[in-house]
Write a protein that holds these residues in place. Structure first.
Motif, PDB file in Angstrom:
ATOM      1  N   LEU A  69       7.891 -38.512 -67.899  1.00 37.95           N
ATOM      2  CA  LEU A  69       6.903 -39.597 -68.005  1.00 37.95           C
ATOM      3  C   LEU A  69       5.750 -39.381 -67.029  1.00 37.95           C
ATOM      4  O   LEU A  69       4.584 -39.570 -67.379  1.00 37.95           O
ATOM      5  N   LEU A  70       6.073 -38.966 -65.803  1.00 37.40           N
ATOM      6  CA  LEU A  70       5.025 -38.721 -64.803  1.00 37.40           C
ATOM      7  C   LEU A  70       4.100 -37.588 -65.218  1.00 37.40           C
ATOM      8  O   LEU A  70       2.909 -37.605 -64.931  1.00 37.40           O
ATOM      9  N   ASP A  71       4.658 -36.580 -65.897  1.00 34.79           N
ATOM     10  CA  ASP A  71       3.838 -35.450 -66.315  1.00 34.79           C
ATOM     11  C   ASP A  71       2.731 -35.859 -67.276  1.00 34.79           C
ATOM     12  O   ASP A  71       1.744 -35.135 -67.457  1.00 34.79           O
ATOM     13  N   HIS A  72       2.898 -37.004 -67.949  1.00 38.30           N
ATOM     14  CA  HIS A  72       1.903 -37.449 -68.938  1.00 38.30           C
ATOM     15  C   HIS A  72       1.178 -38.728 -68.489  1.00 38.30           C
ATOM     16  O   HIS A  72       0.573 -39.408 -69.305  1.00 38.30           O
ATOM     17  N   SER A  73       1.256 -39.036 -67.210  1.00 41.41           N
ATOM     18  CA  SER A  73       0.605 -40.260 -66.710  1.00 41.41           C
ATOM     19  C   SER A  73      -0.465 -39.908 -65.689  1.00 41.41           C
ATOM     20  O   SER A  73      -0.702 -38.735 -65.398  1.00 41.41           O
ATOM     21  N   SER A  74      -1.100 -40.946 -65.140  1.00 39.67           N
ATOM     22  CA  SER A  74      -2.135 -40.724 -64.122  1.00 39.67           C
ATOM     23  C   SER A  74      -1.539 -40.514 -62.741  1.00 39.67           C
ATOM     24  O   SER A  74      -2.250 -40.195 -61.797  1.00 39.67           O
ATOM     25  N   PHE A  75      -0.201 -40.663 -62.619  1.00 37.81           N
ATOM     26  CA  PHE A  75       0.446 -40.453 -61.330  1.00 37.81           C
ATOM     27  C   PHE A  75       0.673 -38.970 -61.100  1.00 37.81           C
ATOM     28  O   PHE A  75       1.051 -38.225 -62.012  1.00 37.81           O
ATOM     29  N   GLY A 142      15.181 -51.221 -51.805  1.00 34.75           N
ATOM     30  CA  GLY A 142      14.532 -49.927 -51.693  1.00 34.75           C
ATOM     31  C   GLY A 142      13.027 -50.071 -51.877  1.00 34.75           C
ATOM     32  O   GLY A 142      12.497 -51.177 -52.053  1.00 34.75           O
ATOM     33  N   TYR A 143      12.359 -48.935 -51.844  1.00 28.32           N
ATOM     34  CA  TYR A 143      10.904 -48.921 -51.989  1.00 28.32           C
ATOM     35  C   TYR A 143      10.524 -47.750 -52.884  1.00 28.32           C
ATOM     36  O   TYR A 143      11.185 -46.693 -52.857  1.00 28.32           O
ATOM     37  N   VAL A 144       9.473 -47.930 -53.635  1.00 27.88           N
ATOM     38  CA  VAL A 144       8.955 -46.831 -54.429  1.00 27.88           C
ATOM     39  C   VAL A 144       7.463 -46.695 -54.138  1.00 27.88           C
ATOM     40  O   VAL A 144       6.738 -47.684 -54.044  1.00 27.88           O
ATOM     41  N   GLU A 145       7.066 -45.457 -53.947  1.00 25.54           N
ATOM     42  CA  GLU A 145       5.663 -45.156 -53.660  1.00 25.54           C
ATOM     43  C   GLU A 145       5.129 -44.268 -54.769  1.00 25.54           C
ATOM     44  O   GLU A 145       5.694 -43.191 -55.043  1.00 25.54           O
ATOM     45  N   ALA A 146       4.047 -44.734 -55.413  1.00 32.03           N
ATOM     46  CA  ALA A 146       3.410 -43.942 -56.461  1.00 32.03           C
ATOM     47  C   ALA A 146       2.043 -43.486 -55.974  1.00 32.03           C
ATOM     48  O   ALA A 146       1.318 -44.234 -55.310  1.00 32.03           O
ATOM     49  N   VAL A 147       1.700 -42.260 -56.283  1.00 30.78           N
ATOM     50  CA  VAL A 147       0.446 -41.665 -55.818  1.00 30.78           C
ATOM     51  C   VAL A 147      -0.403 -41.282 -57.019  1.00 30.78           C
ATOM     52  O   VAL A 147       0.089 -40.585 -57.933  1.00 30.78           O
ATOM     53  N   THR A 148      -1.658 -41.749 -57.021  1.00 33.56           N
ATOM     54  CA  THR A 148      -2.613 -41.361 -58.064  1.00 33.56           C
ATOM     55  C   THR A 148      -3.766 -40.601 -57.423  1.00 33.56           C
ATOM     56  O   THR A 148      -4.023 -40.725 -56.227  1.00 33.56           O
ATOM     57  N   ARG A 149      -4.455 -39.822 -58.246  1.00 37.07           N
ATOM     58  CA  ARG A 149      -5.588 -39.026 -57.755  1.00 37.07           C
ATOM     59  C   ARG A 149      -6.847 -39.405 -58.520  1.00 37.07           C
ATOM     60  O   ARG A 149      -6.816 -39.578 -59.737  1.00 37.07           O
ATOM     61  N   VAL A 150      -7.947 -39.553 -57.779  1.00 34.01           N
ATOM     62  CA  VAL A 150      -9.272 -39.692 -58.384  1.00 34.01           C
ATOM     63  C   VAL A 150      -9.995 -38.387 -58.087  1.00 34.01           C
ATOM     64  O   VAL A 150     -10.332 -38.091 -56.932  1.00 34.01           O
ATOM     65  N   ASP A 151     -10.226 -37.579 -59.107  1.00 31.26           N
ATOM     66  CA  ASP A 151     -10.745 -36.233 -58.867  1.00 31.26           C
ATOM     67  C   ASP A 151     -12.244 -36.222 -58.606  1.00 31.26           C
ATOM     68  O   ASP A 151     -12.928 -37.242 -58.695  1.00 31.26           O
TER      69      ASP A 151
END
Length: 419
Positions: A69-75, A142-151
């Motif tokens: 799922l991550l491979d096809h998302s903005s994360f 628990g905690y989850v951290e998601a990282v997105t990139r603005v190129d």
């Protein structure tokens, strides 16, 4: 003046335009950053759903479904922390992004809250969003951290949009200034006309008041013209300021305005005055101040009216002022007034020549007159006296017109010509 207005409008437009453009640029950048942060937060919130929690696993590991799922998302990456805030697992679509997205540290949020951090790296933005995973209690499980990139491409496009908005803002300000300038110019022309009319009215009042008492006292208003011309010539030789000279002109015309309040039996008495009569005559100073006190435009005449009978050695009236305590304008006027009196014809004596009158004034230097004023008068008296004494009343009026044009703004071309 209109050229100055044009430059001021242009300068103001440039400043406002630059400020507006900078403000728009800053606001656009902040708006884009807020949108990017909000987008990242909205995406990260999905990890709080039961389906996403299942993909994380009870031990904090990640199922292959989440990785796909991550491979096809903005994360570009996800980190999972346990309840003790220890890293349980992580996955990065871009392997190089993991080490770059480790600083600055997070603040650990409470359940239902989130913490966002933006980091600039190599011309790109990494936006990290940390959310707490609740377990039905106030203590996170628990905690989850998601990282997105603005190129770079997205940032460059945003900056182009911001620059375009700033340019439009600056051009709008300039166009508004071009529209406003003709209106401001028209208002300025109207203001100049009204100011000129007001100045003309004030100068006409000045001439009328001065001429009224001069005609009553001496039968002609030429004395006021001559003494004003002498006084201005001395003041210019002494480099008095424009304001001082303008006040001196007012005072020269109105110096004896208080004589309107002196009875004819004293004012027009052909012989010498008695002591009592002279005391009444001296009250013309007080009368003059009272007459002009209600007019702000005539306020500049007050010192000359009040002090033109003071003497440099302190023997004058009404206050017995001495030396520099007497205003410069009044000290200048005293020399001009006495010189004109000495060189004018009287029923009881002939007029003195210029040299005779100058000798008399120099004899009274440091007693009646300020030595500095006498020295300046000596330098200019011959040519000035020749022109003034040879002039007709009409010519004197023309000469006064030139003076008022120089020292009163706006110029008033014909208000002090004799009628």
């Amino acid at each position: 003046m209109r050229r100055a207005l044009a430059w001021r409008v242009l300068a103001a437009a440039a400043l406002v335009g630059a400020f507006s453009a900078a403000t728009v640029l800053l606001l656009e950048e902040r708006r884009f950053e807020a949108l990017a942060m909000d987008h990242a937060l909205a995406g990260t919130r999905h990890f709080e759903s039961p389906a996403m929690r299942a993909l994380l696993g009870s031990d904090g590991s990640m199922h292959d479904g989440l990785k796909r799922l991550l491979d096809h998302s903005s994360f570009i990456g996800v980190r999972v922390y346990d309840a003790r805030r220890r890293l349980a697992s992580e996955y990065w679509v871009d392997a190089e992004a993991g080490p770059a997205a480790t600083v600055p540290p997070h603040e650990w949020p409470a359940p239902g809250a989130a913490h966002r951090v933006r980091t600039s790296i190599d011309g790109e933005w990494l936006i990290r969003v940390l959310v707490a995973l609740g377990g039905g209690t106030d203590v996170p499980v628990g905690y989850v951290e998601a990282v997105t990139r603005v190129d770079r491409a997205a940032l460059l496009a945003q900056r182009e949009r911001a620059r375009l908005a700033a340019l439009v803002s600056a051009v709008s300000v300039l166009v508004a200034a071009l529209v406003i300038y003709p209106l401001a110019s028209a208002l300025l022309r109207r203001s100049e006309r009204l100011s000129r009319e007001l100045c003309d009215s004030n100068l006409s009042l000045l001439r009328s008041l001065g001429s009224a008492v001069a005609k009553r006292d001496a039968g002609t208003d030429s004395h006021n013209y001559r003494v004003t011309l002498y006084a201005v010539a001395i003041a210019e030789a002494m480099l008095l300021s424009r304001g001082e000279i303008a006040d001196l002109i007012r005072g020269a015309f109105l110096h004896d305005i208080g004589k309107i309040g002196i009875p004819d039996r004293i004012l027009l008495k052909p012989g010498s005055l008695t002591q009592d009569e002279f005391e009444i005559m001296k009250t013309h100073v007080r009368h003059g101040l009272e007459i002009t006190s209600g007019n702000r435009w005539l306020a500049g005449a007050a010192l000359t009216i009040a002090q033109h009978h003071e003497r440099y050695d302190g023997s004058g009236y009404p206050l017995g002022l001495r030396g520099a305590a007497i205003s410069r304008g009044a000290r200048v006027f005293a020399v001009a007034d006495v010189f004109d009196a000495l060189t004018s014809e009287r029923a009881y004596r002939r007029p003195l020549t210029t040299d005779e009158a100058l000798a008399t004034i120099e004899h009274e230097s440091a007693r009646h007159f300020d030595p500095e004023v006498v020295a300046a008068f000596r330098c200019i008296v011959a040519p000035v006296a020749f022109r003034v004494r040879a002039a007709s009343v009409a010519k004197l009026g023309t000469m006064l017109e030139e003076i008022t044009t120089r020292y009163f703004e706006p110029p008033s071309p014909s208000v002090i010509s004799p009628g």
